[in-house]
Design an enzyme around this catalytic site. Structure first.
Site, PDB file in Angstrom:
ATOM      1  N   GLY A 210       0.795  -1.222   0.000  1.00  0.00           N
ATOM      2  CA  GLY A 210       0.000   0.000   0.000  1.00  0.00           C
ATOM      3  C   GLY A 210       0.819   1.258   0.000  1.00  0.00           C
TER       4      GLY A 210
ATOM      5  N   CYS B 119     -27.625  -9.314 -16.880  1.00  0.00           N
ATOM      6  CA  CYS B 119     -26.941  -8.997 -18.145  1.00  0.00           C
ATOM      7  C   CYS B 119     -27.849  -9.412 -19.300  1.00  0.00           C
ATOM      8  CB  CYS B 119     -25.609  -9.726 -18.235  1.00  0.00           C
ATOM      9  SG  CYS B 119     -24.839  -9.590 -19.864  1.00  0.00           S
TER      10      CYS B 119
ATOM     11  N   CYS C 229     -25.826 -12.410 -21.263  1.00  0.00           N
ATOM     12  CA  CYS C 229     -25.530 -13.715 -20.683  1.00  0.00           C
ATOM     13  C   CYS C 229     -26.423 -14.037 -19.494  1.00  0.00           C
ATOM     14  CB  CYS C 229     -24.065 -13.822 -20.291  1.00  0.00           C
ATOM     15  SG  CYS C 229     -23.648 -12.886 -18.799  1.00  0.00           S
TER      16      CYS C 229
ATOM     17  N   CYS D 198     -22.738  -7.144 -19.223  1.00  0.00           N
ATOM     18  CA  CYS D 198     -21.527  -7.299 -18.429  1.00  0.00           C
ATOM     19  C   CYS D 198     -20.456  -6.344 -18.924  1.00  0.00           C
ATOM     20  CB  CYS D 198     -20.972  -8.722 -18.568  1.00  0.00           C
ATOM     21  SG  CYS D 198     -21.962  -9.978 -17.764  1.00  0.00           S
TER      22      CYS D 198
ATOM     23  N   CYS E 250     -18.563 -12.478 -19.994  1.00  0.00           N
ATOM     24  CA  CYS E 250     -19.855 -12.566 -20.660  1.00  0.00           C
ATOM     25  C   CYS E 250     -19.819 -13.630 -21.770  1.00  0.00           C
ATOM     26  CB  CYS E 250     -20.204 -11.197 -21.240  1.00  0.00           C
ATOM     27  SG  CYS E 250     -21.965 -10.978 -21.567  1.00  0.00           S
TER      28      CYS E 250
END
Lengths: 234, 288, 301
Positions: free
Chosen positions: B32, B241, B244, B266, B272
């Site tokens: 980080g 979606c 899909c 998606c 997808c």
């Protein structure tokens, strides 16, 4: 110091050096001494300008004495107001030594009732009780209730002086200093202030005061303490 | 290496790659923490992924299989050009399939398909400093990080709740890494934040303009900041979606015509396609 | 100096230094002495919050302050007065850790381990003190506020910096403190830049006091405000200092402000302390020529 003694002053000397006027030295008094017992009132006596107010202010440590001792019974022991550090002086003022000056130093925006209650609140009295005590005193001193919520800045001289007196009596100080407490008061209110001083004496407080009003002096003061004239003192 | 056309492997010279690798090692060692590095001029403008490309160039090897996505899609301009860039300068194999890639460079998304050990995810980062909007002084933000003085970070979330009734920050949602540094996850949707937590893959972040690299090593704790009474939440959609039928992926709203027609699909094109190839038909196909 | 038999129990009551008003212990006189948490002001067994010895600072060859020494106890406000260039602001900067003194030392009674020499603290430790035990009220509220975030967030940030993570409670604290400084809680979500100067200053005070600091540094807190606004602010500060038993160092060139807020006064001239003592004593019976000049130059203090 004897148990019945509240205040003992010894060899007190006060001079002012005015640097802004070429270092003029004003000797106000020197070598002063007196005792104040419990339940006793000592009136400072002498002609105008002999240093009565200066002495009173010196006792409160508002003026810094050059030398000598101001011994006061505080919190179970004895404190010297001349040599003590500021914290101790403040502690004495908070709990032991009250001072009714001639003029009210107005704090901006603070309502009259709070001005009066403040010394008690600062000393640790619960706020509600302090306000109750303040109300009793303001009522006795004939300050109309409608004024209590207003800051005293705009009050008349007499009203301000009564607010000032109420403030001085809101806490049962063991020692009380009073500078002309009845000046600019009418007969009724003068009577109330004399009662208040009488009650303070009755509970064992020691009082030191400046009373130009002969009647007040005769009724309240047990003794006079004569300040020497300035030229004598020098 | 004829395809390299005179370029060194993966474009950058070896000294530069070594310098960047050192920065990456430091970043991995201090999760980080933003490590400054001597970013090079790249043959594309800042904001187009210069940071990510330098990180990728420093870690890529001839055996790697590279995938590049932009907003989840493999076929957008930025993704296509970066993929071609490395295909040409490093001669590596490329793919659009998340599962097959060993190295994935991304702008603004984490693939839906879970990443595993042995994979590296390289993020393109525009503004690496999460405290920047509160504190413009770099010297001061560094101190704030060093001393974990992160009160200001919650101020942004506080203001969100005040103005919108909830934490409205939905992209670049600040996270705390390994219980210490607060980090910008780059402008990914907060939908992806939970994927960062204890991810088995190595996550590297490159900011080209600001010349900073930071990292989240595999299996590192990544927490999204929040309030006890306003806990972190990800976006949800009422729709599935349209292609899909997925109900658990990040959806993009696509305008389909000029009469207000729209659909949700998606954002992760590979995910997808995967689902459409193997799974029941989506709404669109079903409708036909 | 006479010692008092103040017991530790009296000083460290349940509210002592907690930063919440209402810490008075009722009781009036108990065998001739007063019992309250204000006892901390009395001479007694308690120890100074801050002790300064022979402090000095110079900007290059120009000496800004030298040989400064004082002791501040819990609950005490020390006023530092003097004209511009007397070194009072430099002194405050040294105390608040913004400048490193060139000479002398500053001992601070840090919780929980006791007096430390501030010069030996790391920057991290010093900043931790500023977050947890100190407050600074700047003359210009813009130096103490974040002008781009709401009033509530300005107050709440101090709590969030201490790890508070409950939005509702942070809001409550912010509302409480806005009320304490007499700002309408309706204004909680407004930006400070939409506030008047006096309101901004009061907001800064709320932001400073919300964490319940032990020591507050005030740099001309009423400077640049209208007289009526000043009075309100002074009254507010006076009340809060008393209620919270705050210790403070107040730098001001206005003697009237010092008289209302400070228990004790230090008069500075040319970088030195020329006179110090009880506030009313210094103002009503000034001894040093400079103090006499200062007092006589003031209108009605």
């Amino acid at each position: 110091m004897d148990q019945s003694l509240m205040l003992r002053v010894r060899d007190l000397t006060k001079t002012f050096v005015i640097h802004t006027q070429g270092g003029v030295v004003i000797e106000v008094f020197s070598g002063l001494g007196f005792d104040l017992g419990a339940g006793e009132c000592v009136a400072l006596n002498g002609p105008s300008g002999c240093g009565k107010s200066t002495l009173l202010r010196s006792l409160y440590a508002n003026y810094k004495a050059d030398s000598g001792r101001i011994l006061i019974r505080h919190a179970g022991s004895v404190v010297d107001m001349v040599s003590s550090d500021p914290r101790t002086v403040l502690a004495v003022r908070r709990a032991t030594l009250g001072y009714v000056s001639q003029f009210l130093r107005v704090i901006p925006r603070v309502p009259t009732l709070d001005v009066v209650a403040e010394p008690a609140v600062i000393a640790g009295v619960p706020r509600s009780e302090a306000l109750a005590r303040a109300s009793v005193l303001l009522r006795r001193l004939n300050i109309p209730g409608r004024l209590w919520s207003l800051p005293p800045a705009t009050f008349s001289g007499g009203e301000q002086q009564r607010v000032n007196i109420a403030r001085g009596f809101v806490l049962d100080y063991p020692v009380l200093l009073l500078d002309e407490p009845t000046a600019s008061l009418d007969a009724d209110n003068r009577e109330v202030v004399m009662d208040l001083m009488g009650e303070a004496k009755a509970r064992g407080a020691g009082l030191v005061g400046i009373f130009h009003d002969r009647e007040v002096r005769d009724r309240i003061a047990d003794r006079l303490f004569d300040l020497p004239r300035q030229e004598d003192a020098a | 290496m004829t395809e390299a056309g005179g370029y060194n492997f993966a474009y950058l010279d070896e000294q530069t790659k070594r310098m960047i690798r050192r920065a990456i090692l430091k970043a991995v060692a201090v999760p980080g923490y933003q490590v400054p590095f001597a970013g090079r001029e790249m043959p594309l403008p800042y904001g187009w992924g210069t940071g990510g490309i330098q990180v990728t160039a420093a870690v890529i090897s001839g055996q790697d299989v590279l995938k590049v996505i932009d907003q989840g899609a493999d076929d957008t301009t930025n993704a296509v050009s970066i993929r071609r860039f490395f295909a040409r300068t490093a001669g590596v194999a490329t793919t659009t399939r998340t599962a097959e890639a060993t190295l994935i460079q991304t702008r603004h998304r984490i693939p839906e398909h879970p990443l595993g050990e042995g994979q590296i995810l390289v993020y393109q980062v525009p503004i690496p400093e999460p405290l920047r909007w509160m504190e413009p002084r770099e010297t001061e933000t560094r101190k704030m990080h060093a001393l974990s003085e992160y009160g200001a970070m919650h101020v942004k979330l506080y203001e969100d709740i005040v103005h919108f009734g909830r934490i409205a920050t939905s992209y670049d949602y600040p996270v705390r890494v390994n219980g210490h540094y607060i980090m910008s996850p780059s402008p990914i949707p907060k939908f992806d934040n939970p994927k960062m937590d204890r991810m088995p893959a190595l996550q590297l972040f490159g900011a080209g303009r600001e010349k900073r690299i930071y990292a989240v090593p595999p299996y590192t704790r990544v927490e999204s900041l929040d309030f006890e009474d306003h806990p972190f939440e990800v976006q949800r959609w009422d729709e599935a979606c349209a292609l899909c039928g997925a109900t658990d992926s990040f959806l993009d709203e696509v305008v389909t015509d000029d009469r207000g027609g729209r659909m949700f699909v998606c954002s992760d094109t590979d995910h997808c396609q995967d689902r459409r190839a193997g799974a029941p038909a989506g709404k669109e196909e079903a409708a036909q | 100096m006479t010692q008092f038999a103040a017991s530790a129990a009296d000083r460290d009551g349940p509210f002592a230094g907690s930063g919440f008003p209402g810490g008075y212990v009722p009781g009036g006189y108990v065998s001739g002495r007063h019992v309250s948490d204000r006892e901390s002001l009395d001479a007694g067994g308690d120890r100074p919050l801050i002790e300064v010895e022979n402090l000095g600072y110079a900007y290059g060859s120009r000496v800004a302050c030298r040989d400064i020494g004082f002791t501040l106890y819990p609950g005490e406000v020390l006023g530092v007065v003097g004209e511009s260039g007397s070194g009072k602001t430099t002194l405050l900067s040294c105390l608040a850790g913004r400048l490193s003194p060139a000479a002398g030392r500053i001992l601070y009674d840090r919780r929980p381990d006791g007096p430390v020499d501030l010069a030996t603290l790391s920057e991290a430790e010093r900043r931790l003190l500023i977050r947890t035990e100190w407050g600074i009220v700047h003359q210009n509220p813009r130096d103490g506020l974040r002008m781009g975030v709401s009033a509530g967030a300005n107050i709440g940030e101090r709590l969030m910096a201490l790890g508070h993570r409950h939005f509702g409670q942070i809001r409550e604290a912010a509302a409480h403190w806005l009320a304490e400084v007499e700002i309408d809680t309706d204004r909680m979500d407004d930006l400070p830049r939409s506030f008047s100067g006096g309101m901004q200053q009061r907001l800064q005070i709320a932001r400073t006091l919300v964490i319940g600091p032990r020591l507050v540094f005030m740099d001309e807190p009423t400077g640049g405000l209208d007289v009526s606004v000043q009075a309100r602010l002074l009254d507010l500060l006076r009340r809060l200092v008393a209620e919270m038993n705050l210790s403070g160092v107040l730098v001001t060139h206005e003697l009237a402000v010092a008289r209302l807020l400070a228990h004790r006064l230090m008069v500075m001239k040319g970088g030195r302390v020329v006179e110090s003592g009880l506030t009313d004593q210094v103002l009503d019976d000034p001894h040093h020529p400079y103090t006499q000049l200062l007092v006589s130059s003031m209108l009605q203090v």
